[in-house]
Design a protein around this motif. Structure first.
Motif, PDB file in Angstrom:
ATOM      1  N   GLN A 109       0.824  -1.217   0.000  1.00  0.00           N
ATOM      2  CA  GLN A 109       0.000   0.000   0.000  1.00  0.00           C
ATOM      3  C   GLN A 109       0.856   1.264   0.000  1.00  0.00           C
ATOM      4  N   VAL A 110       2.139   1.151   0.310  1.00  0.00           N
ATOM      5  CA  VAL A 110       3.008   2.334   0.325  1.00  0.00           C
ATOM      6  C   VAL A 110       3.100   2.982  -1.046  1.00  0.00           C
ATOM      7  N   PHE A 111       2.718   2.244  -2.085  1.00  0.00           N
ATOM      8  CA  PHE A 111       2.819   2.778  -3.443  1.00  0.00           C
ATOM      9  C   PHE A 111       1.568   3.531  -3.876  1.00  0.00           C
ATOM     10  N   SER A 112       0.621   3.733  -2.978  1.00  0.00           N
ATOM     11  CA  SER A 112      -0.628   4.408  -3.355  1.00  0.00           C
ATOM     12  C   SER A 112      -0.379   5.808  -3.910  1.00  0.00           C
ATOM     13  N   GLY A 113       0.632   6.495  -3.420  1.00  0.00           N
ATOM     14  CA  GLY A 113       0.927   7.846  -3.899  1.00  0.00           C
ATOM     15  C   GLY A 113       1.492   7.880  -5.307  1.00  0.00           C
ATOM     16  N   VAL A 114       1.929   6.740  -5.804  1.00  0.00           N
ATOM     17  CA  VAL A 114       2.535   6.683  -7.137  1.00  0.00           C
ATOM     18  C   VAL A 114       1.513   7.021  -8.222  1.00  0.00           C
ATOM     19  N   ARG A 115       0.228   6.728  -7.966  1.00  0.00           N
ATOM     20  CA  ARG A 115      -0.772   7.006  -9.007  1.00  0.00           C
ATOM     21  C   ARG A 115      -0.873   8.490  -9.342  1.00  0.00           C
ATOM     22  N   GLU A 116      -0.334   9.343  -8.482  1.00  0.00           N
ATOM     23  CA  GLU A 116      -0.312  10.787  -8.778  1.00  0.00           C
ATOM     24  C   GLU A 116       0.752  11.123  -9.816  1.00  0.00           C
ATOM     25  N   PHE A 117       1.613  10.159 -10.134  1.00  0.00           N
ATOM     26  CA  PHE A 117       2.704  10.371 -11.091  1.00  0.00           C
ATOM     27  C   PHE A 117       2.626   9.287 -12.164  1.00  0.00           C
ATOM     28  N   PRO A 118       1.789   9.493 -13.185  1.00  0.00           N
ATOM     29  CA  PRO A 118       1.535   8.435 -14.183  1.00  0.00           C
ATOM     30  C   PRO A 118       2.800   7.839 -14.798  1.00  0.00           C
ATOM     31  N   ALA A 119       3.836   8.621 -14.971  1.00  0.00           N
ATOM     32  CA  ALA A 119       5.066   8.083 -15.569  1.00  0.00           C
ATOM     33  C   ALA A 119       5.729   7.050 -14.659  1.00  0.00           C
ATOM     34  N   ARG A 120       5.431   7.089 -13.368  1.00  0.00           N
ATOM     35  CA  ARG A 120       6.054   6.155 -12.423  1.00  0.00           C
ATOM     36  C   ARG A 120       5.218   4.897 -12.179  1.00  0.00           C
ATOM     37  N   VAL A 121       3.980   4.905 -12.663  1.00  0.00           N
ATOM     38  CA  VAL A 121       3.123   3.728 -12.468  1.00  0.00           C
ATOM     39  C   VAL A 121       3.754   2.500 -13.113  1.00  0.00           C
ATOM     40  N   LYS A 122       4.321   2.666 -14.304  1.00  0.00           N
ATOM     41  CA  LYS A 122       4.965   1.527 -14.971  1.00  0.00           C
ATOM     42  C   LYS A 122       6.164   1.033 -14.170  1.00  0.00           C
ATOM     43  N   CYS A 123       6.853   1.926 -13.486  1.00  0.00           N
ATOM     44  CA  CYS A 123       7.981   1.513 -12.630  1.00  0.00           C
ATOM     45  C   CYS A 123       7.475   0.610 -11.506  1.00  0.00           C
ATOM     46  N   ALA A 124       6.417   1.037 -10.848  1.00  0.00           N
ATOM     47  CA  ALA A 124       5.900   0.292  -9.693  1.00  0.00           C
ATOM     48  C   ALA A 124       5.262  -1.034 -10.095  1.00  0.00           C
ATOM     49  N   THR A 125       4.729  -1.104 -11.311  1.00  0.00           N
ATOM     50  CA  THR A 125       4.014  -2.324 -11.718  1.00  0.00           C
ATOM     51  C   THR A 125       4.868  -3.287 -12.530  1.00  0.00           C
ATOM     52  N   LEU A 126       6.079  -2.897 -12.906  1.00  0.00           N
ATOM     53  CA  LEU A 126       6.901  -3.756 -13.776  1.00  0.00           C
ATOM     54  C   LEU A 126       7.095  -5.152 -13.190  1.00  0.00           C
ATOM     55  N   ALA A 127       7.536  -5.268 -11.965  1.00  0.00           N
ATOM     56  CA  ALA A 127       7.783  -6.589 -11.371  1.00  0.00           C
ATOM     57  C   ALA A 127       6.482  -7.384 -11.245  1.00  0.00           C
ATOM     58  N   TRP A 128       5.388  -6.705 -10.932  1.00  0.00           N
ATOM     59  CA  TRP A 128       4.093  -7.388 -10.786  1.00  0.00           C
ATOM     60  C   TRP A 128       3.634  -7.952 -12.136  1.00  0.00           C
ATOM     61  N   HIS A 129       3.800  -7.175 -13.208  1.00  0.00           N
ATOM     62  CA  HIS A 129       3.436  -7.680 -14.535  1.00  0.00           C
ATOM     63  C   HIS A 129       4.372  -8.812 -14.956  1.00  0.00           C
ATOM     64  N   THR A 130       5.624  -8.713 -14.563  1.00  0.00           N
ATOM     65  CA  THR A 130       6.578  -9.782 -14.882  1.00  0.00           C
ATOM     66  C   THR A 130       6.194 -11.056 -14.135  1.00  0.00           C
ATOM     67  N   PHE A 131       5.775 -10.897 -12.889  1.00  0.00           N
ATOM     68  CA  PHE A 131       5.270 -12.047 -12.111  1.00  0.00           C
ATOM     69  C   PHE A 131       4.100 -12.712 -12.838  1.00  0.00           C
ATOM     70  N   LYS A 132       3.155 -11.902 -13.285  1.00  0.00           N
ATOM     71  CA  LYS A 132       1.978 -12.446 -13.966  1.00  0.00           C
ATOM     72  C   LYS A 132       2.384 -13.152 -15.256  1.00  0.00           C
ATOM     73  N   SER A 133       3.340 -12.569 -15.988  1.00  0.00           N
ATOM     74  CA  SER A 133       3.816 -13.198 -17.225  1.00  0.00           C
ATOM     75  C   SER A 133       4.470 -14.549 -16.938  1.00  0.00           C
ATOM     76  N   ALA A 134       5.150 -14.655 -15.822  1.00  0.00           N
ATOM     77  CA  ALA A 134       5.799 -15.919 -15.470  1.00  0.00           C
ATOM     78  C   ALA A 134       4.774 -17.038 -15.285  1.00  0.00           C
ATOM     79  N   LEU A 135       3.579 -16.680 -14.894  1.00  0.00           N
ATOM     80  CA  LEU A 135       2.540 -17.698 -14.673  1.00  0.00           C
ATOM     81  C   LEU A 135       1.839 -18.126 -15.956  1.00  0.00           C
ATOM     82  N   GLU A 136       1.992 -17.332 -17.012  1.00  0.00           N
ATOM     83  CA  GLU A 136       1.268 -17.630 -18.278  1.00  0.00           C
ATOM     84  C   GLU A 136       2.042 -18.574 -19.173  1.00  0.00           C
TER      85      GLU A 136
END
Length: 136
Positions: A109-136
């Protein structure tokens, strides 16, 4: 005050990432890359009986992306694949929706403030999307 605490947690996970390194006995693996900033991570998983027995990551990136990967590993170890999928969706909603509360997330939840900076959203979600890709 709370913002300072969150910033401190992000900096601490960036400097001392949890579960960093190659997982030799991985059953799943994916590589993620953000061409906008050059951040890239590999996520390794060992799935046993539908549960994440272990997860690790390697790679390089900014403080937001590296700390997000570190906290993600803390959140996902021991979760079933269904529970992990719920956390992925909750994290994604937290960062991309005004109504996202991240209620099911712990430290992530510490990343909730990141949504105020759209360019940084991809930074915060990169590992999570990579995790999801690993499962596919």
């Amino acid at each position: 005050m709370l913002e300072d605490l969150y910033q401190e947690m992000i900096l601490d996970h960036n400097q001392h990432p949890h579960h960093y390194g190659v997982l030799e006995a991985a059953t799943h693996h994916a590589h993620g890359y953000n061409p906008l900033c050059g951040d890239e991570f590999d996520v390794y998983l060992r799935i046993e009986e539908g549960r994440i027995a272990d997860i690790r990551f390697t790679g390089q990136g900014c403080a937001i992306s590296k700390s997000s990967a570190s906290i993600m590993t803390d959140e996902l170890i021991g979760k079933t694949l269904d529970e992990a999928s719920v956390l992925f969706e909750d994290f994604h909603e937290l960062l991309t929706s005004e109504t996202g509360t991240g209620a099911k997330l712990g430290k992530a939840q510490v990343f909730s403030g990141v949504r105020e900076f759209p360019a940084r959203v991809k930074c915060a979600t990169l590992a999570w999307h990579t995790f999801k890709s690993a499962l596919e």
